[in-house]
Motif scaffolding. Structure first.
Motif, PDB file in Angstrom:
ATOM      1  N   TYR A 139      52.284  45.026  30.846  1.00  0.00           N
ATOM      2  CA  TYR A 139      53.054  44.518  29.710  1.00  0.00           C
ATOM      3  C   TYR A 139      53.953  43.340  30.034  1.00  0.00           C
ATOM      4  O   TYR A 139      54.223  42.515  29.168  1.00  0.00           O
ATOM      5  N   LYS A 140      54.448  43.271  31.252  1.00  0.00           N
ATOM      6  CA  LYS A 140      55.397  42.209  31.560  1.00  0.00           C
ATOM      7  C   LYS A 140      54.725  41.000  32.189  1.00  0.00           C
ATOM      8  O   LYS A 140      54.974  39.867  31.781  1.00  0.00           O
ATOM      9  N   LEU A 141      53.846  41.242  33.171  1.00  0.00           N
ATOM     10  CA  LEU A 141      53.239  40.105  33.874  1.00  0.00           C
ATOM     11  C   LEU A 141      52.434  39.227  32.931  1.00  0.00           C
ATOM     12  O   LEU A 141      52.357  38.019  33.112  1.00  0.00           O
ATOM     13  N   ILE A 142      51.845  39.800  31.907  1.00  0.00           N
ATOM     14  CA  ILE A 142      51.060  38.983  30.967  1.00  0.00           C
ATOM     15  C   ILE A 142      51.980  37.974  30.272  1.00  0.00           C
ATOM     16  O   ILE A 142      51.639  36.795  30.119  1.00  0.00           O
ATOM     17  N   LYS A 143      53.194  38.410  29.915  1.00  0.00           N
ATOM     18  CA  LYS A 143      54.135  37.498  29.238  1.00  0.00           C
ATOM     19  C   LYS A 143      54.636  36.434  30.208  1.00  0.00           C
ATOM     20  O   LYS A 143      54.754  35.265  29.857  1.00  0.00           O
ATOM     21  N   TRP A 144      54.937  36.868  31.429  1.00  0.00           N
ATOM     22  CA  TRP A 144      55.410  35.913  32.437  1.00  0.00           C
ATOM     23  C   TRP A 144      54.320  34.880  32.733  1.00  0.00           C
ATOM     24  O   TRP A 144      54.583  33.687  32.838  1.00  0.00           O
ATOM     25  N   TRP A 145      53.096  35.357  32.877  1.00  0.00           N
ATOM     26  CA  TRP A 145      51.987  34.441  33.157  1.00  0.00           C
ATOM     27  C   TRP A 145      51.816  33.441  32.000  1.00  0.00           C
ATOM     28  O   TRP A 145      51.766  32.233  32.227  1.00  0.00           O
ATOM     29  N   ALA A 146      51.714  33.951  30.767  1.00  0.00           N
ATOM     30  CA  ALA A 146      51.430  33.077  29.621  1.00  0.00           C
ATOM     31  C   ALA A 146      52.511  32.008  29.469  1.00  0.00           C
ATOM     32  O   ALA A 146      52.213  30.825  29.269  1.00  0.00           O
ATOM     33  N   GLN A 147      53.766  32.417  29.604  1.00  0.00           N
ATOM     34  CA  GLN A 147      54.880  31.487  29.420  1.00  0.00           C
ATOM     35  C   GLN A 147      54.832  30.337  30.433  1.00  0.00           C
ATOM     36  O   GLN A 147      55.085  29.186  30.081  1.00  0.00           O
ATOM     37  N   SER A 148      54.509  30.644  31.683  1.00  0.00           N
ATOM     38  CA  SER A 148      54.528  29.608  32.715  1.00  0.00           C
ATOM     39  C   SER A 148      53.202  28.863  32.854  1.00  0.00           C
ATOM     40  O   SER A 148      53.185  27.681  33.213  1.00  0.00           O
ATOM     41  N   PHE A 149      52.113  29.539  32.561  1.00  0.00           N
ATOM     42  CA  PHE A 149      50.808  28.884  32.668  1.00  0.00           C
ATOM     43  C   PHE A 149      50.696  27.728  31.667  1.00  0.00           C
ATOM     44  O   PHE A 149      50.205  26.645  32.012  1.00  0.00           O
ATOM     45  N   LEU A 150      51.165  27.951  30.438  1.00  0.00           N
ATOM     46  CA  LEU A 150      51.019  26.938  29.381  1.00  0.00           C
ATOM     47  C   LEU A 150      51.571  25.565  29.793  1.00  0.00           C
ATOM     48  O   LEU A 150      50.862  24.566  29.687  1.00  0.00           O
ATOM     49  N   PRO A 151      52.832  25.479  30.265  1.00  0.00           N
ATOM     50  CA  PRO A 151      53.339  24.154  30.664  1.00  0.00           C
ATOM     51  C   PRO A 151      53.036  23.810  32.118  1.00  0.00           C
ATOM     52  O   PRO A 151      53.479  22.772  32.604  1.00  0.00           O
ATOM     53  N   GLY A 152      52.299  24.633  32.827  1.00  0.00           N
ATOM     54  CA  GLY A 152      51.921  24.307  34.205  1.00  0.00           C
ATOM     55  C   GLY A 152      53.027  24.547  35.209  1.00  0.00           C
ATOM     56  O   GLY A 152      53.123  23.845  36.225  1.00  0.00           O
ATOM     57  N   ILE A 153      53.888  25.528  34.964  1.00  0.00           N
ATOM     58  CA  ILE A 153      54.949  25.855  35.925  1.00  0.00           C
ATOM     59  C   ILE A 153      54.361  26.785  36.988  1.00  0.00           C
ATOM     60  O   ILE A 153      53.885  27.879  36.665  1.00  0.00           O
ATOM     61  N   PRO A 154      54.371  26.343  38.257  1.00  0.00           N
ATOM     62  CA  PRO A 154      53.589  27.068  39.263  1.00  0.00           C
ATOM     63  C   PRO A 154      54.249  28.305  39.844  1.00  0.00           C
ATOM     64  O   PRO A 154      53.568  29.137  40.422  1.00  0.00           O
ATOM     65  N   ARG A 155      55.592  28.433  39.711  1.00  0.00           N
ATOM     66  CA  ARG A 155      56.284  29.503  40.434  1.00  0.00           C
ATOM     67  C   ARG A 155      57.265  30.267  39.562  1.00  0.00           C
ATOM     68  O   ARG A 155      58.024  29.658  38.804  1.00  0.00           O
ATOM     69  N   ILE A 156      57.241  31.590  39.706  1.00  0.00           N
ATOM     70  CA  ILE A 156      58.177  32.455  38.988  1.00  0.00           C
ATOM     71  C   ILE A 156      58.946  33.241  40.039  1.00  0.00           C
ATOM     72  O   ILE A 156      58.333  33.883  40.899  1.00  0.00           O
ATOM     73  N   ILE A 157      60.266  33.178  39.991  1.00  0.00           N
ATOM     74  CA  ILE A 157      61.065  33.952  40.939  1.00  0.00           C
ATOM     75  C   ILE A 157      61.734  35.079  40.166  1.00  0.00           C
ATOM     76  O   ILE A 157      62.484  34.848  39.209  1.00  0.00           O
ATOM     77  N   ALA A 158      61.401  36.306  40.569  1.00  0.00           N
ATOM     78  CA  ALA A 158      61.869  37.477  39.841  1.00  0.00           C
ATOM     79  C   ALA A 158      62.933  38.217  40.630  1.00  0.00           C
ATOM     80  O   ALA A 158      62.830  38.368  41.842  1.00  0.00           O
ATOM     81  N   GLY A 159      63.936  38.672  39.912  1.00  0.00           N
ATOM     82  CA  GLY A 159      64.963  39.531  40.489  1.00  0.00           C
ATOM     83  C   GLY A 159      64.816  40.921  39.892  1.00  0.00           C
ATOM     84  O   GLY A 159      64.790  41.063  38.672  1.00  0.00           O
ATOM     85  N   PHE A 160      64.691  41.926  40.747  1.00  0.00           N
ATOM     86  CA  PHE A 160      64.580  43.309  40.265  1.00  0.00           C
ATOM     87  C   PHE A 160      65.953  43.969  40.400  1.00  0.00           C
ATOM     88  O   PHE A 160      66.568  43.917  41.465  1.00  0.00           O
ATOM     89  N   ARG A 161      66.415  44.549  39.295  1.00  0.00           N
ATOM     90  CA  ARG A 161      67.787  45.093  39.271  1.00  0.00           C
ATOM     91  C   ARG A 161      67.786  46.614  39.172  1.00  0.00           C
ATOM     92  O   ARG A 161      66.879  47.208  38.581  1.00  0.00           O
ATOM     93  N   ASP A 162      68.836  47.207  39.736  1.00  0.00           N
ATOM     94  CA  ASP A 162      68.986  48.670  39.624  1.00  0.00           C
ATOM     95  C   ASP A 162      69.744  49.015  38.341  1.00  0.00           C
ATOM     96  O   ASP A 162      70.091  48.125  37.551  1.00  0.00           O
ATOM     97  N   GLU A 163      70.028  50.292  38.155  1.00  0.00           N
ATOM     98  CA  GLU A 163      70.710  50.756  36.933  1.00  0.00           C
ATOM     99  C   GLU A 163      72.077  50.097  36.738  1.00  0.00           C
ATOM    100  O   GLU A 163      72.545  49.955  35.610  1.00  0.00           O
ATOM    101  N   GLU A 164      72.701  49.715  37.856  1.00  0.00           N
ATOM    102  CA  GLU A 164      74.047  49.118  37.771  1.00  0.00           C
ATOM    103  C   GLU A 164      74.025  47.604  37.526  1.00  0.00           C
ATOM    104  O   GLU A 164      75.074  46.989  37.425  1.00  0.00           O
TER     105      GLU A 164
END
Ligand code: A3P
Ligand code: MG
Ligand code: MG
Length: 377
Positions: A265-290
């Motif tokens: 569900y998430k990677l498809i949105k991340w891919w589509a958003q960046s693929f369209l304008p040709g942005i090659p890199r996505i840097i993700a931060g994974f957060r805990d409950e806090e």
């Protein structure tokens, strides 16, 4: 068509079918996107025809333990854009009126009277992202308004009733979660290529740097704009969009189930958003409950689909692109009145076909008078 009452009934308008298997074919031609311009929106949402709000990526000093507190400042250093104000295509149209010289072909410059844009579609990248993910979406429908003006199809989203209700009824926790996405950007971005992040500063979501891109999907020429989070100053290829970086946050993944759901569900949105304008890199931060960032991960846009290939209930980039191509072809077929006052409203709900209605309603028309006069002058 004749009904049982013997009266003539108008034949129903055509629809576009959305089933995934209808689009499971080879990847269509998609030209390498080219940036043809940029613009910025400041803290008061004022438009500037330049890159003043471009920020630079600054890697964290300790990648293993970034120490980012994404809740910090939510109550006291946050200026939130008014989402009730619908800007429609206005900022992109403003850019077009100020940069028409960049859009005219050599042939046109000889014919002073030609005011055509020579592009089939003008829209936001975010609207195209929604089209790409449609075959796999089972929660949120969309409404897209289309107007044909001087041979160009303008596509502008209309908020659905469901989306409006959800926006107005958002919980405090959801609002804070959205803030965290912007706070993450503040930890990793600087105003100058060699600067340091101002993590004690205000997060103002009115501010934006937007890239204007042109490309082609199959036979359709596209001009669209999308917000860009930052540029990597250390990037060997200094040309946009190759040096742009998209920043994302997500909940920490703690089980195979959560991993599958993230991939589906998430990677498809991340891919589509960046693929369209040709942005090659996505840097993700994974957060805990806090709201603490516990890990960082880089995704190469072009490799995302390899990560999910063969998985349960997986998605395919080709299905996304073929569906988008089919939608644009459908628009060209049914939108025939070249009139800025006429709006064709395309509507889609999960598990249904795309249908449309035709309107001559000043409340729906979205090409502003200042744009029409600039383009007919
Ligand atoms: P995350 O992406 O980390 O969730 P973007 O990632 O597109 O640059 O957007 C920055 C942040 O804006 C997102 O952070 C998210 O919090 C918020 N955001 C983006 N699109 C949104 C949407 N359609 N509705 C609500 N919030 C959104
Ligand atoms: Mg962004
Ligand atoms: Mg982002």
């Amino acid at each position: 068509m004749t009904s049982t009452t013997g009266k003539e009934e108008p034949s129903p308008l055509p629809v576009l079918r959305v089933r995934q298997d209808l689009y499971d074919a080879n990847f269509p031609f998609y030209q390498q996107p080219v940036e043809i311009g940029v613009f910025s929106l400041d803290g008061e949402r004022r438009f500037f025809n330049d890159s003043r709000r471009l920020r630079y990526y600054r890697p964290p000093s300790n990648e293993k333990k970034p120490g980012f507190d994404l809740r910090d400042g939510y109550h006291d250093r946050f200026v939130k854009r008014d989402e009730g104000i619908k800007e429609r295509l206005d900022n992109l149209l403003k850019w077009i009126t100020l940069n028409r010289h960049l859009l005219q072909s050599r042939k046109d410059t000889k014919v002073a009277s030609s005011s055509r844009l020579n592009r089939d579609f003008v829209t936001w990248r975010g609207h195209l992202t929604k089209l790409l993910t449609t075959p796999y979406e089972n929660q949120e429908g969309w409404l897209l308004a289309v107007t044909l003006f001087q041979g160009t199809y303008y596509i502008s989203e209309v908020e659905t009733e469901q989306a409006r209700r959800q926006r107005e009824e958002r919980t405090a926790d959801h609002e804070e979660m959205m803030y965290m996405g912007y706070k993450f950007e503040q930890y990793l971005c600087t105003d100058e290529p060699d600067g340091t992040p101002d993590v004690g500063g205000v997060v103002n979501t009115n501010e934006a740097f937007c890239s204007v891109v042109q490309t082609k999907l199959h036979g359709h020429s596209l001009l669209f704009s999308g917000e860009v989070d930052c540029k990597d100053p250390a990037c060997p290829n200094q040309k946009a969009p190759g040096c742009y970086v998209e920043l994302k946050t997500s909940k920490e993944i703690r089980s195979p189930y959560q991993q599958r759901s993230f991939n589906r569900y998430k990677l498809i949105k991340w891919w589509a958003q960046s693929f369209l304008p040709g942005i090659p890199r996505i840097i993700a931060g994974f957060r805990d409950e806090e709201g603490q960032v516990v890990s960082l991960q880089t995704f190469e846009t072009m490799k995302i689909s390899h990560l999910i290939r063969g998985e349960w209930n997986s998605w395919k980039p080709a299905v996304c692109m073929n569906f988008c191509n089919a939608f644009l072809t459908f628009v060209k077929k049914v939108v025939t009145q070249d009139d800025p006052q006429v709006v064709y409203l395309f509507s889609w709900e999960p598990r249904r076909d795309v249908s449309y209605t035709i309107h001559k309603d000043p409340g729906l028309a979205f090409l502003p008078p200042w744009y029409l006069s600039a383009m007919t002058a």
